[in-house]
Motif scaffolding. Structure first.
Motif, PDB file in Angstrom:
ATOM      1  N   ALA A  44     -20.608 -84.978-135.776  1.00 47.80           N
ATOM      2  CA  ALA A  44     -21.234 -85.378-137.031  1.00 47.80           C
ATOM      3  C   ALA A  44     -21.568 -84.117-137.806  1.00 47.80           C
ATOM      4  CB  ALA A  44     -22.489 -86.191-136.790  1.00 47.80           C
ATOM      5  N   GLU A  45     -21.267 -84.153-139.108  1.00 49.29           N
ATOM      6  CA  GLU A  45     -21.609 -83.002-139.949  1.00 49.29           C
ATOM      7  C   GLU A  45     -22.854 -83.293-140.748  1.00 49.29           C
ATOM      8  OE1 GLU A  45     -18.471 -81.455-142.336  1.00 49.29           O
ATOM      9  OE2 GLU A  45     -17.100 -81.218-140.626  1.00 49.29           O
ATOM     10  N   ALA A  46     -23.574 -82.241-141.057  1.00 45.49           N
ATOM     11  CA  ALA A  46     -24.713 -82.360-141.958  1.00 45.49           C
ATOM     12  C   ALA A  46     -24.872 -81.037-142.689  1.00 45.49           C
ATOM     13  CB  ALA A  46     -25.988 -82.705-141.194  1.00 45.49           C
ATOM     14  N   ARG A  47     -25.451 -81.134-143.847  1.00 47.11           N
ATOM     15  CA  ARG A  47     -25.739 -79.912-144.600  1.00 47.11           C
ATOM     16  C   ARG A  47     -27.160 -80.003-145.115  1.00 47.11           C
ATOM     17  NH1 ARG A  47     -22.378 -80.514-148.533  1.00 47.11           N
ATOM     18  NH2 ARG A  47     -20.650 -79.507-147.457  1.00 47.11           N
ATOM     19  N   ALA A  48     -27.958 -78.993-144.798  1.00 47.96           N
ATOM     20  CA  ALA A  48     -29.324 -78.937-145.318  1.00 47.96           C
ATOM     21  C   ALA A  48     -29.331 -77.966-146.484  1.00 47.96           C
ATOM     22  CB  ALA A  48     -30.279 -78.472-144.230  1.00 47.96           C
ATOM     23  N   LEU A  96     -31.667 -76.202-149.561  1.00 50.72           N
ATOM     24  CA  LEU A  96     -32.990 -75.960-150.142  1.00 50.72           C
ATOM     25  C   LEU A  96     -32.919 -76.163-151.649  1.00 50.72           C
ATOM     26  CD1 LEU A  96     -35.746 -74.916-148.949  1.00 50.72           C
ATOM     27  CD2 LEU A  96     -35.204 -72.738-150.050  1.00 50.72           C
ATOM     28  N   THR A  97     -33.941 -76.795-152.198  1.00 47.09           N
ATOM     29  CA  THR A  97     -34.020 -76.981-153.647  1.00 47.09           C
ATOM     30  C   THR A  97     -35.378 -76.468-154.120  1.00 47.09           C
ATOM     31  OG1 THR A  97     -35.091 -79.145-153.598  1.00 47.09           O
ATOM     32  CG2 THR A  97     -32.683 -79.112-153.354  1.00 47.09           C
ATOM     33  N   PRO A  98     -35.551 -76.292-155.414  1.00 50.09           N
ATOM     34  CA  PRO A  98     -36.865 -75.834-155.883  1.00 50.09           C
ATOM     35  C   PRO A  98     -38.003 -76.766-155.481  1.00 50.09           C
ATOM     36  CG  PRO A  98     -35.253 -75.695-157.646  1.00 50.09           C
ATOM     37  CD  PRO A  98     -34.580 -76.403-156.513  1.00 50.09           C
ATOM     38  N   ALA A  99     -37.663 -78.052-155.301  1.00 54.57           N
ATOM     39  CA  ALA A  99     -38.710 -79.023-154.974  1.00 54.57           C
ATOM     40  C   ALA A  99     -38.846 -79.254-153.480  1.00 54.57           C
ATOM     41  CB  ALA A  99     -38.415 -80.337-155.667  1.00 54.57           C
ATOM     42  N   GLY A 100     -37.870 -78.853-152.716  1.00 50.72           N
ATOM     43  CA  GLY A 100     -37.957 -79.124-151.273  1.00 50.72           C
ATOM     44  C   GLY A 100     -36.605 -79.013-150.607  1.00 50.72           C
ATOM     45  N   LEU A 101     -36.167 -80.111-150.033  1.00 52.93           N
ATOM     46  CA  LEU A 101     -35.002 -80.046-149.158  1.00 52.93           C
ATOM     47  C   LEU A 101     -34.127 -81.279-149.361  1.00 52.93           C
ATOM     48  CD1 LEU A 101     -33.662 -78.791-146.585  1.00 52.93           C
ATOM     49  CD2 LEU A 101     -35.323 -80.065-145.254  1.00 52.93           C
ATOM     50  N   GLU A 102     -32.831 -81.067-149.359  1.00 52.63           N
ATOM     51  CA  GLU A 102     -31.888 -82.178-149.327  1.00 52.63           C
ATOM     52  C   GLU A 102     -31.122 -82.140-148.015  1.00 52.63           C
ATOM     53  OE1 GLU A 102     -30.680 -82.472-154.077  1.00 52.63           O
ATOM     54  OE2 GLU A 102     -29.207 -81.784-152.594  1.00 52.63           O
ATOM     55  N   VAL A 103     -30.934 -83.303-147.424  1.00 54.29           N
ATOM     56  CA  VAL A 103     -30.057 -83.408-146.257  1.00 54.29           C
ATOM     57  C   VAL A 103     -28.835 -84.195-146.700  1.00 54.29           C
ATOM     58  CG1 VAL A 103     -29.779 -84.327-143.929  1.00 54.29           C
ATOM     59  CG2 VAL A 103     -31.992 -83.392-144.661  1.00 54.29           C
ATOM     60  N   HIS A 104     -27.677 -83.581-146.585  1.00 50.61           N
ATOM     61  CA  HIS A 104     -26.442 -84.225-146.989  1.00 50.61           C
ATOM     62  C   HIS A 104     -25.707 -84.738-145.766  1.00 50.61           C
ATOM     63  CE1 HIS A 104     -26.228 -82.801-151.298  1.00 50.61           C
ATOM     64  NE2 HIS A 104     -27.268 -82.153-150.815  1.00 50.61           N
ATOM     65  N   GLU A 138     -35.108 -85.257-149.422  1.00 53.85           N
ATOM     66  CA  GLU A 138     -34.260 -86.347-149.901  1.00 53.85           C
ATOM     67  C   GLU A 138     -32.976 -86.368-149.068  1.00 53.85           C
ATOM     68  OE1 GLU A 138     -33.036 -86.051-153.997  1.00 53.85           O
ATOM     69  OE2 GLU A 138     -31.801 -87.855-153.816  1.00 53.85           O
ATOM     70  N   VAL A 139     -32.611 -87.540-148.630  1.00 50.82           N
ATOM     71  CA  VAL A 139     -31.342 -87.700-147.913  1.00 50.82           C
ATOM     72  C   VAL A 139     -30.283 -88.075-148.940  1.00 50.82           C
ATOM     73  CG1 VAL A 139     -30.089 -89.037-146.169  1.00 50.82           C
ATOM     74  CG2 VAL A 139     -32.478 -88.382-145.786  1.00 50.82           C
ATOM     75  N   VAL A 140     -29.225 -87.309-148.993  1.00 49.90           N
ATOM     76  CA  VAL A 140     -28.163 -87.535-149.977  1.00 49.90           C
ATOM     77  C   VAL A 140     -26.901 -87.968-149.246  1.00 49.90           C
ATOM     78  CG1 VAL A 140     -26.728 -86.450-151.741  1.00 49.90           C
ATOM     79  CG2 VAL A 140     -29.139 -85.782-151.509  1.00 49.90           C
ATOM     80  N   PHE A 141     -26.363 -89.098-149.657  1.00 51.16           N
ATOM     81  CA  PHE A 141     -25.130 -89.582-149.030  1.00 51.16           C
ATOM     82  C   PHE A 141     -23.945 -89.037-149.818  1.00 51.16           C
ATOM     83  CE2 PHE A 141     -27.079 -91.992-145.828  1.00 51.16           C
ATOM     84  CZ  PHE A 141     -28.195 -92.615-146.364  1.00 51.16           C
ATOM     85  N   ASP A 142     -23.301 -88.013-149.262  1.00 50.03           N
ATOM     86  CA  ASP A 142     -22.142 -87.404-149.907  1.00 50.03           C
ATOM     87  C   ASP A 142     -20.910 -88.284-149.762  1.00 50.03           C
ATOM     88  OD1 ASP A 142     -22.752 -83.874-149.109  1.00 50.03           O
ATOM     89  OD2 ASP A 142     -23.476 -85.148-150.753  1.00 50.03           O
ATOM     90  N   ALA A 159     -28.859 -78.522-138.689  1.00 54.16           N
ATOM     91  CA  ALA A 159     -28.711 -77.988-140.044  1.00 54.16           C
ATOM     92  C   ALA A 159     -30.059 -77.531-140.592  1.00 54.16           C
ATOM     93  CB  ALA A 159     -28.082 -79.036-140.963  1.00 54.16           C
ATOM     94  N   CYS A 160     -31.087 -78.322-140.333  1.00 52.04           N
ATOM     95  CA  CYS A 160     -32.418 -77.985-140.846  1.00 52.04           C
ATOM     96  C   CYS A 160     -32.983 -76.769-140.136  1.00 52.04           C
ATOM     97  CB  CYS A 160     -33.351 -79.173-140.700  1.00 52.04           C
ATOM     98  SG  CYS A 160     -32.994 -80.466-141.892  1.00 52.04           S
TER      99      CYS A 160
END
Lengths: 159, 741, 267
Positions: free
Chosen positions: B461-465, B467-475, B503-507, B534-535
């Motif tokens: 399984a792949e994941a990408r964490a 960083l954003t100005p507001a926090g974190l995205e998990v793709h 935020e969890v983002v579904f790519d 990833a995190c």
């Protein structure tokens, strides 16, 4: 083409309807209200439940031309002026009663109808009122816990 | 590989708390976009032409009457498929559209697209197909005799000369269960104007769909992009392709977006069902109750095409003995090909069928030995350090079988008997049953399931964490089907980084690699494991870039001082960490089913209390209590939701759910006659969560959510047997089976 | 498709006189399933839910438009018990007794009560006026009635002297939203007269005259007589095998619920 007039969530609509199209189709395709779902089109699952003149009905079984003159409330009509959740929605959310959510809007409408008439239902009363709403994900436990009144727990059934 | 048992960072909304799901409010308010709600300007509607025969030669197809109808933009046949005309996860044996012959009732023959849905349906009905019906093969034993097999396997373990002092033989049957997810098959395909297509779809594994679509369309992989749409449940029905390729074909052919939604009857026809089973068992034990030998012969009916039958029969074989030690095992298992509707994945994936059988056997063995059925199970309970009796694999992870048995057994039984309220009696408000006619019974069962795929499958399984100005995205590309992956991934990310705003983002498939299937109880550990890795990698990079020792939403801290905000960190450039996570490797079986075939196991026990009206054969399932091995409850409310939902499906298989197939034709493809439990059928549930951390799981969590549907079924049937004295060797149990008429 | 929405009985009869082959629409719970799944496309629909005369429920007359929801609190226990088992709250809000009669399914939940109390139907048309006919001259076969073109069902008349004791039971494969596998309504008068009608075990609701005669002759039925009653009922029904159940089980279930309904009536 048959002209119909219906009030949906307080807004009057004048529409021309062709053929025996259902109220569910009308809501979803003509009025852009996709909260009511189509999971069976046979009145067997309750995912399409709306309030018609105050009563919960399967909108898939209501012929749109026969809804002329009716007042319809859909889930979209429950939000507070600031978009806030109705207490039924808040209760379901807090109790983890939403998984895939496909049954959820139908359950919300049936529950709103129940709680308006019986604000403190026992678990069995909740179940009988929601007997027309199928859920495949939750096993119904969280739904009952969300809606049954804790103070009625001694009335023969623990929520 | 980093250890998984590190303590989670203290943060609000982390693991171990019942964080509400982030998509709950849109779902409650009706604004959540399910695949069936999608809309695109200029879109066409698709419809499918299906075979009314379980087996036939297609003599001719006349599409002209369909093309002549108003609004019709396309009518496509097998000859219109540019690439590989067959699909399948393992074997590409299944025609995308039937070519020359049909092999099951409901097999797709053609697809049409028209301006409106009614027009598309009329066009589908207008196609003239001439068939020469052929005699269908519909009996699974006959198929086995003829050697019509997708896969045959033999599992032989231990000294084959061992015999017990007591032997119990039994024959068991499991009928066809359907996943009956409320959201039917639906999707929207949008051509990109450059020969490619974007498919917005409800599915359990976007990348395996993608591979098959690319293959059939003859396109380059980057020309096809799958986007996860909102999913209304799955339970295995979305593991194999249904309308994905059809939609893409129509979209590319017409140059316009195409939407398709199956109605309920078509949904029953259009997806795979649970494999029906026939099983012959022989259990031998010594007088003290130690299992000595188990022999089993298992036939699963895979229907017309392979789908995932090869893996399902393997599961059935490897778990055919259950979570017990046994020094001598011989299993013959076959998944056969017939002209029945194709069978495939459904929650439990082969373990349900054998669990029904082996738990019935254990009860009968206990009775023959004069032993308490729970003591018999405890005596033989499989645990960490033991070997799986079938494959011989040592159990190196957690498997608290004895503990789940003891915990479930220790739960108090209800002290009040049948009530006067008809809603709590068999027959309900039908008023069939006075309280005096009720007999109560209690039954117990234990089940085991593997986590992850097996037999050497390279699963990752792949994941990408990010960083954003507001926090974190998990793709991720993991499919959220309602089970709460979207919630739990965010919790893992929080506990791994200290950042609360996640935020969890579904790519889509072009943006990230596969997360694998949402199935096999694997996603918590796979997508969750990838997310964790990833995190952790992202956190390490952030701390290094910021020069500190702690990270949170404010930024990086060093010895209690904030040294860099998130924006500061990003000023130097993007900050992300991508990972491809794998579980411990497994290997393929040898010729007798031996090897380290699995990378993890879970176990659960269920105890059912039923009230039965023996004269009418009506059952009310009063309670199903359970002790469930979860490694670590990442979200306790969510865990309970999976348990209660799985138990309800197990109860459904026990007492009411069966797809009735008569000479290959489904007789009850509707919710009127395929009965799933209503709220009035729901038992009370008490669940004990056993947390014995799993070394391979994120913060010790393990996958578990198939098991509630597995051993609940035999527990309910055991309870009915106790209440009635009836043998009941088949599920679903029908009123006439109990009444004996 | 033309939809006529009369607001009075006169308007309804006029509409049917103009369109004798029109499709009658009451609650839509049967018709719309046919529209949704069997491609039924009526040319003319006469929608009846706004006709006040069909909504009456008093003095032994139940209008055809009375919904199951209202019938759950009807003053006739046999009918109220049956109403509670119909479909779901959503179905009960729209579905009507008249629709149940018009559809005439052998499994119709309201039909055993009407047969047991020997209700008479009142039907009307412009051409034929008002006709009164017994339930068994109206329900003539599975999904077949003797309703003539241009006619609608006004309602049912219950006899003046209704048996006080009325009991209903319905056997289904789950606890809600289920089509009956076998159902029955039993009524008993103070003089000991018993009538029983059964559903889903014949082409129409069936009475069991031999069983009725046997038990009605017993002033204070013994347990043996009660058991015999059940046995005779089981003999008199004519169930079939279908995908919902078997003839053998239906016969067995009919006998069991007949006996239990009598036990309830005698308690």
């Amino acid at each position: 083409m048959t002209p119909i007039r219906l009030v949906v969530n307080g807004t009057e609509h004048l529409l021309e309807v062709e053929g025996p199209v259902s109220l569910l189709s009308l809501l979803r395709e003509r009025l852009g209200l996709s909260g009511a779902k189509n999971a069976c089109r046979q009145g067997e699952c309750g995912s399409c439940t709306v309030l018609l003149d105050g009563e919960p009905v399967c909108s898939c079984l209501v012929m749109a031309t026969d809804a002329d003159g009716a007042e319809i409330v859909t889930v979209e009509g429950l939000a507070g002026p600031d978009g806030s959740l109705h207490p039924v929605q808040r209760a379901l959310h807090d109790h983890g009663a939403v998984q895939c959510g496909y049954c959820t809007t139908g359950i919300v409408m049936s529950a709103v109808h129940l709680l308006e008439r019986n604000p403190t239902p026992t678990a069995e009363e909740v179940k009988e009122a929601l007997a027309g709403n199928l859920c495949r994900c939750t096993g119904y436990g969280a739904i009952v816990r969300a809606l049954a009144a804790p103070e009625r727990a001694a009335d023969g059934e623990a929520p | 590989m980093t250890t998984r048992l590190d303590a989670p960072i203290a943060v609000r909304g982390g693991v171990g708390t019942s964080v509400p799901r982030p998509d709950g409010i849109p779902k409650l308010q009706g604004t959540f976009a399910y695949s069936g709600d999608l809309h695109h300007e200029n879109m066409l509607w698709g419809a499918t032409v299906r075979s009314p025969h379980p087996r036939a030669r297609i003599v001719s197809i006349d599409i002209a009457p369909a093309l002549a109808l108003p609004g019709v933009q396309a009518v496509l046949l097998a000859s219109d498929i540019p690439g590989n005309a067959r699909f399948g996860q393992k074997e590409q044996d299944q025609p995308i559209l039937a070519d020359g012959e049909v092999n099951f009732w409901g097999e797709p023959i053609a697809v049409v697209a028209a301006e409106t849905l009614p027009q598309a349906r009329r066009a589908a009905a207008a196609l003239v197909v001439a068939y020469e019906p052929l005699k269908p093969l519909t009996d699974m034993e006959e198929a086995a005799r003829r050697g019509e097999a997708f896969r045959t396997l033999q599992v032989v373990n231990g000294d084959q000369s061992l015999r017990g002092e007591v032997a119990i033989e039994g024959y068991y049957e499991v009928g066809i269960q359907d996943q009956a997810m409320l959201g039917t098959e639906s999707g929207l395909a949008v051509p990109d104007g450059e020969g490619g297509v974007d498919l917005h779809i409800s599915t359990q594994w976007m990348h395996v769909d993608h591979r098959q679509i690319v293959d059939s369309l003859g396109l380059r992989p980057e020309q096809v992009r799958l986007h996860l749409a909102g999913i209304g449940g799955a339970f295995g029905a979305r593991e194999d392709l249904t309308l994905q390729i059809h939609l893409c074909l129509l979209a590319l052919h017409t140059g316009r977006p195409v939407k398709m939604v199956y109605d309920r009857a078509e949904s029953f026809a259009g997806h795979v069902h649970r494999h029906p089973a026939r099983m012959w068992y022989r259990h031998e034990a010594d007088r003290q109750g130690n299992l000595v030998r188990v022999e089993a012969r298992i036939i699963l009916d895979g229907g017309a095409y392979e789908e995932t039958s090869g893996a399902v029969i393997a599961n059935a074989a490897y778990f055919s003995v259950g979570p017990y030690r046994c020094p001598s095992v011989e299993v013959d298992a076959v998944a056969v090909r017939t002209n029945n509707p194709p069978a495939g994945a459904m929650r439990g994936f082969g373990a349900n069928q054998v669990c029904f059988a082996h738990e019935a056997q254990m009860d009968r063995l206990a009775a023959a030995l004069g032993l308490d059925p729970i003591d018999l199970r405890l005596r033989n309970a499989l645990g960490h350090g033991d070997r799986l009796p079938t494959s011989g694999q040592e159990i190196t992870g957690s498997l608290p079988t004895a503990e789940v048995i003891r915990s479930a057994a220790a739960l108090p039984l209800p002290d009040e008997g049948p009530s006067d309220d008809p809603r709590r009696l068999p027959g309900g408000v039908g008023l069939t049953t006075p309280p005096g006619a009720v007999r109560r019974g209690v039954g117990f069962a234990v089940g085991i399931k593997n986590i992850f795929f097996s037999e050497g499958f390279d699963d990752y399984a792949e994941a990408r964490a990010v960083l954003t100005p507001a926090g974190l995205e998990v793709h991720t590309a993991a499919a959220e089907v309602g089970q709460g992956m979207v919630t739990v991934l965010a919790q893992i990310a929080r506990s791994a980084t200290g950042i609360e705003n996640v935020e969890v983002v579904f790519d889509h498939t072009g943006q990230i690699g596969s997360a694998g299937s949402t199935s096999a109880s694997r996603q918590t550990q796979m997508a969750g494991g990838a997310c964790l890795e990833a995190c952790r990698g992202l956190r390490a990079k952030a701390l290094e870039r910021g020069g500190g020792d702690r990270l949170d939403d404010a930024g990086v801290w060093s010895e209690g001082r904030l040294v860099a905000s998130l924006e500061d960190l990003l000023a130097a450039g993007p900050l992300e960490h991508h990972t491809r996570f794998r579980h411990a490797p497994t290997e393929p079986p040898n010729a007798t089913g031996q090897g380290n075939l699995h990378a993890g196991f879970c176990v659960a026990a269920h105890r059912a209390v039923v009230d039965v009206d023996p004269e009418l054969g009506l059952v009310r399932v009063v309670r199903v209590d359970t002790a469930q091995d979860v490694g670590r409850a990442l979200n306790p409310q969510s865990v309970l939701g999976q348990i209660e939902g799985g138990i309800m499906q197990g109860v459904g298989l026990a007492v009411m759910e069966e797809l009735l197939v008569d000479r290959g034709v489904v007789r009850n493809a509707s919710f009127t006659d395929y009965l799933i439990p209503t709220i009035l059928d729901a038992p009370d549930v008490e669940a004990v969560i056993i947390e014995e951390p799993e070394p391979g799981g994120p913060f010790g969590a393990k996958g578990f959510a198939e098991l509630p549907a597995i051993s609940s079924t035999p527990a309910v049937v055991a309870a009915i047997r106790a209440a009635t004295g009836r043998d009941l060797n088949r599920v679903p149990v029908r009123p006439q089976d109990i009444a004996g008429v | 498709m033309l939809t006529v929405r009369p607001h009075s009985l006169d308007e309804a009869l006029d509409a049917l006189a103009a369109h004798p082959a029109a499709t009658l629409l009451a609650g839509g719970t049967d018709l719309m399933v046919q529209v949704n799944y069997q491609g039924r496309r009526p040319e003319v629909v006469v929608a009846l839910r706004r006709v006040p005369e069909l909504q009456q429920m008093d003095d032994g007359f139940i209008g055809a438009g009375v919904t199951w929801s209202r019938l759950t609190s009807a003053p006739w226990p046999g009918l109220a018990q049956a109403a509670r088992t119909v479909g779901s709250p959503q179905i009960r809000a729209m579905g009507t007794l008249g629709g149940n009669l018009g559809t005439a399914s052998p499994a119709g939940d309201g039909l055993p009560f009407l047969a047991a109390v020997e209700a008479r139907l009142e039907v009307a048309s412009r051409a034929g006026g008002t006709r009164s006919l017994p339930w068994d001259e109206f329900l003539i076969g599975p999904k077949r009635t003797s309703l003539r073109p241009g006619e609608l069902i006004l309602g049912v008349h219950l006899p003046g002297a209704m048996p006080e004791v009325q009991e209903f039971a319905k056997v289904g494969a789950r606890n809600a939203m289920v089509i009956s596998i076998a159902s029955a309504c039993l009524v008993r008068s103070p003089d000991g007269m018993v009538r029983i009608a059964l559903g889903s075990v014949g082409p129409t609701p069936l009475r069991a005259p031999r069983a009725e005669a046997m038990i009605s002759a017993e002033k204070r039925p013994s347990p043996a007589a009660v058991a015999e009653f059940g046995r005779l009922v089981a003999e008199e029904v004519r169930p079939i095998d279908d995908h919902r159940s078997t003839a053998a089980y239906r016969r067995h279930a009919a006998g069991v619920i007949a006996r239990r309904l009598l036990e309830r009536a005698l308690a």
